[in-house]
Motif scaffolding. Structure first.
Motif, PDB file in Angstrom:
ATOM      1  N   GLU A 112       0.848  -1.188   0.000  1.00 39.72           N
ATOM      2  CA  GLU A 112       0.000   0.000   0.000  1.00 39.72           C
ATOM      3  C   GLU A 112       0.884   1.238   0.000  1.00 39.72           C
ATOM      4  OE1 GLU A 112      -3.747  -1.208   2.780  1.00 39.72           O
ATOM      5  OE2 GLU A 112      -1.979  -0.423   3.843  1.00 39.72           O
ATOM      6  N   ASP A 116       0.464   5.573   0.555  1.00 41.92           N
ATOM      7  CA  ASP A 116      -0.399   6.697   0.929  1.00 41.92           C
ATOM      8  C   ASP A 116       0.019   7.932   0.145  1.00 41.92           C
ATOM      9  OD1 ASP A 116      -1.631   5.121   2.945  1.00 41.92           O
ATOM     10  OD2 ASP A 116       0.050   5.550   4.281  1.00 41.92           O
ATOM     11  N   ASN A 135      -1.345  12.144  -0.723  1.00 42.07           N
ATOM     12  CA  ASN A 135      -2.256  13.258  -0.512  1.00 42.07           C
ATOM     13  C   ASN A 135      -2.357  14.001  -1.847  1.00 42.07           C
ATOM     14  OD1 ASN A 135      -3.500  15.693   0.068  1.00 42.07           O
ATOM     15  ND2 ASN A 135      -2.308  16.093   1.918  1.00 42.07           N
ATOM     16  N   PHE A 185       4.084   9.538  -2.893  1.00 42.62           N
ATOM     17  CA  PHE A 185       3.726   8.783  -1.702  1.00 42.62           C
ATOM     18  C   PHE A 185       4.375   9.391  -0.459  1.00 42.62           C
ATOM     19  CE2 PHE A 185       3.212   4.992  -4.636  1.00 42.62           C
ATOM     20  CZ  PHE A 185       1.837   4.902  -4.459  1.00 42.62           C
ATOM     21  N   THR A 186       3.634   9.394   0.622  1.00 45.56           N
ATOM     22  CA  THR A 186       4.189   9.810   1.909  1.00 45.56           C
ATOM     23  C   THR A 186       4.647   8.599   2.708  1.00 45.56           C
ATOM     24  OG1 THR A 186       1.985   9.771   2.904  1.00 45.56           O
ATOM     25  CG2 THR A 186       2.773  11.893   2.025  1.00 45.56           C
ATOM     26  N   ARG A 208       3.939   0.674   2.557  1.00 45.87           N
ATOM     27  CA  ARG A 208       4.023  -0.492   3.450  1.00 45.87           C
ATOM     28  C   ARG A 208       3.875  -1.759   2.615  1.00 45.87           C
ATOM     29  NH1 ARG A 208       1.075   3.271   4.870  1.00 45.87           N
ATOM     30  NH2 ARG A 208      -0.879   2.347   4.181  1.00 45.87           N
TER      31      ARG A 208
END
Length: 192
Positions: free
Chosen positions: A126, A128, A130, A145-146, A149
């Motif tokens: 995955e 993440d 914004n 991506f920040t 995982r």
């Protein structure tokens, strides 16, 4: 004791990896390091809206131009919620796929070299993001991506500790993990 009892058994092909050829390749590259210099290529083409196709026209490797055994291409798009037509996965999903594929391929090779028969390797990954950064709505939000995982599930004919070592070595040797973790210079120029 005879000489035969002192020799290690020959490594055999395993998990779909031709281990003797892999080991011979390592030997050749060790003797001629410039064989290891590769340049991979991808050619993108805009189709419509946010939909594009990227083809892979071949690569330079082992000191020569080479072609894949067949033509490969991937299509990418944005989902409808992001003003696309959902004709393919998003570019950032392709990045996640590249990481999962690289780690999984490494696991297959490393387990085979170590003569560990694999039963299953599954990855879940995955990332993440914004979108306020990409959309230009928040100058402090990162465009990419920040965080990423990845969970690896591995089963094989070895103790869990040895399987974990195989995964750890795959991560340590992964080109995609290295690029994502350490960055790489990227230049963009307007051609023609």
């Amino acid at each position: 004791m005879t000489t035969q009892t002192l020799e290690k058994p020959a490594k055999i092909a395993m998990n779909g990896v031709d281990v003797p050829t892999f080991l011979a390749t390592l030997g050749v590259v060790g003797e001629t390091p410039q064989i290891a210099q590769f340049t991979f290529r991808a050619n993108g083409e805009w189709l419509s809206g946010t939909h594009s196709r990227t083809a892979f026209p071949g690569f330079h490797g082992a000191m020569q131009e080479m072609q894949h055994r067949r033509d490969y291409a991937v299509e990418s798009d944005h989902p409808q919620v992001l003003c696309g037509e959902d004709n393919g996965v998003t570019p950032v999903e392709l990045l996640l796929a590249a990481l999962a594929s690289c780690i999984t391929a490494g696991i297959g090779n490393i387990a085979s070299i170590r003569q560990v028969k694999l039963h299953a390797v599954d990855t879940k990954i995955e990332g993440d993001i914004n979108l306020n950064g990409i959309l230009g709505l928040d100058k402090t939000a990162r465009n990419g991506f920040t965080g990423i995982r990845m969970a690896v599930s591995i089963r094989g004919d070895a103790p869990q500790e040895k399987l974990r070592e195989i995964v750890e070595q795959s991560v340590a040797r992964s080109a995609v993990f290295d690029v994502l973790s350490n960055g790489v210079p990227v230049s963009v120029e307007l051609a023609g």
